[in-house]
Design an enzyme around this catalytic site. Structure first.
Site, PDB file in Angstrom:
ATOM      1  CD  GLU A   1      -2.587   2.829  -2.826  1.00  0.00           C
ATOM      2  OE1 GLU A   1      -1.905   1.790  -2.650  1.00  0.00           O
ATOM      3  OE2 GLU A   1      -3.556   3.142  -2.106  1.00  0.00           O
ATOM      4  CD1 TRP A  60      -1.568   4.241  11.200  1.00  0.00           C
ATOM      5  CD2 TRP A  60       0.040   3.855   9.689  1.00  0.00           C
ATOM      6  NE1 TRP A  60      -0.704   3.339  11.754  1.00  0.00           N
ATOM      7  CE2 TRP A  60       0.291   3.082  10.838  1.00  0.00           C
ATOM      8  CE3 TRP A  60       0.913   3.764   8.602  1.00  0.00           C
ATOM      9  CZ2 TRP A  60       1.394   2.247  10.940  1.00  0.00           C
ATOM     10  CZ3 TRP A  60       2.003   2.931   8.720  1.00  0.00           C
ATOM     11  CH2 TRP A  60       2.247   2.185   9.869  1.00  0.00           C
ATOM     12  CG  ASN A 115      -1.956   1.141   1.074  1.00  0.00           C
ATOM     13  OD1 ASN A 115      -2.813   1.085   0.193  1.00  0.00           O
ATOM     14  ND2 ASN A 115      -1.854   2.167   1.908  1.00  0.00           N
ATOM     15  CE1 TYR A 171      -2.512   6.607   5.254  1.00  0.00           C
ATOM     16  CE2 TYR A 171      -0.412   5.431   5.214  1.00  0.00           C
ATOM     17  CZ  TYR A 171      -1.763   5.484   4.922  1.00  0.00           C
ATOM     18  OH  TYR A 171      -2.352   4.412   4.307  1.00  0.00           O
ATOM     19  NE  ARG A 172      -0.633  15.222  11.342  1.00  0.00           N
ATOM     20  CZ  ARG A 172      -1.882  15.555  11.666  1.00  0.00           C
ATOM     21  NH1 ARG A 172      -2.678  16.120  10.784  1.00  0.00           N
ATOM     22  NH2 ARG A 172      -2.324  15.319  12.877  1.00  0.00           N
ATOM     23  CG  ASP A 176      -5.227  18.535   9.336  1.00  0.00           C
ATOM     24  OD1 ASP A 176      -5.148  18.319   8.118  1.00  0.00           O
ATOM     25  OD2 ASP A 176      -4.910  17.695  10.203  1.00  0.00           O
TER      26      ASP A 176
HETATM   27  C1  LIG Z   1      -1.305  16.571   1.858  1.00  0.00           C
HETATM   28  C2  LIG Z   1      -2.080  15.418   2.402  1.00  0.00           C
HETATM   29  C3  LIG Z   1      -1.870  14.990   3.698  1.00  0.00           C
HETATM   30  C4  LIG Z   1      -2.573  13.920   4.227  1.00  0.00           C
HETATM   31  N1  LIG Z   1      -2.323  13.526   5.503  1.00  0.00           N
HETATM   32  C5  LIG Z   1      -2.960  12.434   5.995  1.00  0.00           C
HETATM   33  C6  LIG Z   1      -2.654  11.967   7.306  1.00  0.00           C
HETATM   34  O1  LIG Z   1      -1.847  12.533   8.019  1.00  0.00           O
HETATM   35  N2  LIG Z   1      -3.304  10.867   7.752  1.00  0.00           N
HETATM   36  C7  LIG Z   1      -4.224  10.194   6.984  1.00  0.00           C
HETATM   37  O2  LIG Z   1      -4.754   9.178   7.432  1.00  0.00           O
HETATM   38  N3  LIG Z   1      -4.546  10.632   5.752  1.00  0.00           N
HETATM   39  C8  LIG Z   1      -3.933  11.733   5.238  1.00  0.00           C
HETATM   40  N4  LIG Z   1      -4.236  12.178   3.985  1.00  0.00           N
HETATM   41  C9  LIG Z   1      -5.276  11.481   3.202  1.00  0.00           C
HETATM   42  C10 LIG Z   1      -4.779  10.139   2.699  1.00  0.00           C
HETATM   43  O3  LIG Z   1      -3.598  10.288   1.977  1.00  0.00           O
HETATM   44  C11 LIG Z   1      -5.840   9.474   1.823  1.00  0.00           C
HETATM   45  O4  LIG Z   1      -6.957   9.197   2.635  1.00  0.00           O
HETATM   46  C12 LIG Z   1      -5.347   8.208   1.140  1.00  0.00           C
HETATM   47  O5  LIG Z   1      -6.391   7.683   0.329  1.00  0.00           O
HETATM   48  C13 LIG Z   1      -4.922   7.173   2.114  1.00  0.00           C
HETATM   49  O6  LIG Z   1      -4.432   6.044   1.422  1.00  0.00           O
HETATM   50  P1  LIG Z   1      -4.906   4.589   1.805  1.00  0.00           P
HETATM   51  O7  LIG Z   1      -6.340   4.469   1.358  1.00  0.00           O
HETATM   52  O8  LIG Z   1      -4.009   3.721   1.017  1.00  0.00           O
HETATM   53  O9  LIG Z   1      -4.760   4.436   3.259  1.00  0.00           O
HETATM   54  C14 LIG Z   1      -3.543  13.260   3.433  1.00  0.00           C
HETATM   55  C15 LIG Z   1      -3.763  13.698   2.130  1.00  0.00           C
HETATM   56  C16 LIG Z   1      -3.055  14.767   1.613  1.00  0.00           C
HETATM   57  C17 LIG Z   1      -3.316  15.215   0.203  1.00  0.00           C
HETATM   58 MN   LIG Z   2      -4.395   2.333  -0.497  1.00  0.00          MN
END
Ligand SMILES: Cc1cc2nc3c(=O)[nH]c(=O)nc-3n(C[C@H](O)[C@H](O)[C@H](O)COP(=O)(O)O)c2cc1C
Ligand SMILES: [Mn+2]
Length: 525
Positions: free
Chosen positions: A272, A199, A181, A185-186, A321
């Site tokens: 991805e 996450w 995956n 996630y920051r 945020d």
């Molecule tokens: C700039 C940016 C920062 C993000 N930060 C977070 C974060 O800190 N934690 C989180 O869970 N999702 C964050 N997201 C959203 C996730 O990247 C998004 O939900 C993504 O689909 C997660 O991937 P996954 O489905 O593979 O878990 C962020 C998105 C962006 C564009």
């Molecule tokens: Mn994913």
């Protein structure tokens, strides 16, 4: 012609006048965020500056205070135009069309049908990631003497808990299926070798982490929130790595399709890396990590390798945020870096989030367009969708439907709340097909005219976005759907429904005929 890497993409941006080099010294603590905020909103507030449309250029900071020689890229996706450039299309609907093309495949009926499918399968096969022996991300390998503080990591807002890596592509592996995956996630920087791993519990990285926890804590699985369960931040000896730890790799600064793929809400079955290959129409090249059993994009600017200890949670946040507010502190896993590899003179790619419009807003809009055909798979009556930027993607979704039976608007709301990350949608407005969901004036006029609030609002309870600060509990709260479709007799509405006002065609054409004279008298010519 896919972009090979971040630098190739930056060349294209610069050639298109979409990238500005900033040689004025700027501090990674707050100052770069303030500059970027003004540029992304088009608000140049100091004396003598002018206001321009939102979505100003990408910025390459070449003189970062305290980091001689460092370069920092920000706002690379920060406009509709750059988002289209990133995905190499004239319109984001083109991407949606390509997806639809793949989905239109019917079960082959005979030999001829099967033959017809071959080119499509071959095309799909072209997008799978390839592992290559080495890549530019290995130009410098630091397994020993390294520090996160060598990179110009930003503190974005005054009340942030510190510096945060804001544009990381976090790579994990499902311990059961082996599927990888990529999620963004920051990561809050705690010290030279430790960060938070934010996450949120409904995301795929968190699920991989829980899979590991289920193995070690079978008694707790299913009874408690495993993400909130920890034996209390056991402090480990420097360099020691617990045997059950979960391996994680992070790529920072990749080609734009790959970075974008880290934010798309893909189902867990779809890697991805494949999505990025599909978007750029060229496979992603991966290389094996040095210290963990994971692969990373070969051309990444910076790669962090390490592990997340299952026994450790730590306070993360606050962090300014994309809601426009600080997300509150909470307990999150901790990432221990074991090795850093990077290109020579790495470019540090980052972003800031805050009050919209900002860079992430344009990325979210791209997701909206690209996912429409996929949403239609589960919700065939769906015609269009708008996630207004100020609705910050999880607060407001406006959908138009072709209504065919009573109660259908409620069925659509429930389907949206059951659809991947759309589960977080706090407010859904459902309108009839004659409403343009992108025309907020039309939406406001019709939605508010067409509802009897007590009758037409549907409340439900369920998971909410971790960033929601108003819900009764973190991660759990209520949501609202508004059925703003015209009500039918079969839905118990017995009053007549008025016609919408439009002028008749005859009068309109009469006036068209006089328009030249009128325009003159109105001073319009
Ligand atoms: C700039 C940016 C920062 C993000 N930060 C977070 C974060 O800190 N934690 C989180 O869970 N999702 C964050 N997201 C959203 C996730 O990247 C998004 O939900 C993504 O689909 C997660 O991937 P996954 O489905 O593979 O878990 C962020 C998105 C962006 C564009
Ligand atoms: Mn994913």
């Amino acid at each position: 012609m896919a972009y090979d890497d971040l630098r190739d993409w930056m060349v294209a941006l610069e050639a298109a006048g979409e990238l500005r080099r900033i040689r004025t010294q700027a501090d990674p603590i707050l100052e770069i965020a303030e500059i970027t905020d003004r540029v992304s909103k088009g608000k140049y507030e100091s004396a003598g500056s002018r206001s321009v449309p939102a979505g100003g250029p990408a910025l390459l900071f070449e003189n970062v205070k305290g980091y001689p020689g460092a370069r920092l890229l920000i706002n690379q996706f920060g406009s509709d135009k750059r988002m289209r450039m990133a995905l190499e299309v004239d319109s984001l609907d083109e991407v949606a069309e390509r997806i639809r093309g793949f989905m239109d495949v019917k079960s082959p009926q005979g030999f001829l049908d099967k033959m017809k499918m071959l080119p499509m399968l071959a095309e799909m096969g072209k997008f799978f990631p390839k592992t290559v022996p080495s890549g530019a991300c290995k130009q410098v390998i630091k397994g020993d003497n390294f520090s996160l503080l060598d990179f110009p990591i930003l503190q974005c807002w005054p009340q942030d808990a510190g510096r945060f890596i804001t544009l990381p592509c976090v790579i994990t592996r499902d311990p059961r299926t082996g599927k990888r995956n990529l999620g963004m996630y920051r990561m809050q920087v705690y010290d030279e070798r430790t960060t938070g791993m934010h996450w949120q519990r409904q995301k795929i990285g968190a699920e991989h982490y829980r899979e590991r926890l289920r193995e070690t804590q079978p008694d707790a699985a299913g009874r408690v929130d495993l993400m909130a369960r920890s034996s209390g931040g056991a402090v480990l000896a420097e360099g020691s790595r617990p045997s059950g730890a979960m391996e994680v790799a992070v790529a920072i600064g990749t080609d734009p399709a790959l970075t974008f793929s880290a934010i798309v809400p893909a189902p867990p079955e779809v890697e991805e890396f494949l999505i990025a290959g599909f978007l750029r129409q060229k496979p992603v090249e991966l290389v094996r990590c040095e210290t963990v059993d994971l692969e990373v994009p070969a051309s990444a600017e910076i790669v962090l390798e390490g592990y997340v200890n299952l026994e450790e949670l730590r306070t993360e946040g606050p962090f300014g945020d994309h809601t426009g507010f600080y997300s509150l502190q909470d307990q999150y896993p901790v990432f221990h870096v074991t090795c850093i590899t990077h290109r020579k003179d790495p470019i540090y790619a980052t972003t800031i989030v805050g009050k919209p419009p900002m860079e992430d807003g344009w990325m979210g809009k791209a997701v909206e367009r690209i996912f429409l055909p996929l949403m239609k798979l589960s919700i065939p009556e769906l015609l269009d969708v708008n996630l207004p930027i100020e609705g910050i993607f999880h607060n407001l979704m406006i959908v138009s439907i072709r209504k065919s039976y009573p109660g259908q608007a409620r069925k659509v709301m429930n389907a949206i709340w059951a659809l991947g990350q759309a589960m977080f949608t706090k407010c859904i407005l459902v309108v009839d097909e004659d409403v343009d969901v992108h025309d907020l004036a039309d939406v406001t006029l019709k939605v508010l005219n067409h509802i009897d609030p007590e009758r037409d609002i549907q409340f439900t309870l369920g998971p909410v976005d971790s960033l929601d600060h108003a819900s009764r509990l973190p991660n759990y709260g209520s949501k609202m759907g508004v059925d703003a479709t015209r009500k039918w007799a079969s839905e118990g509405f017995s009053r007549p429904w008025p016609d919408e006002i439009t002028m008749d065609a005859k009068t309109r054409s009469q006036v068209d005929g006089k328009w030249k004279a009128l325009a003159h008298e109105l001073g319009l010519d």
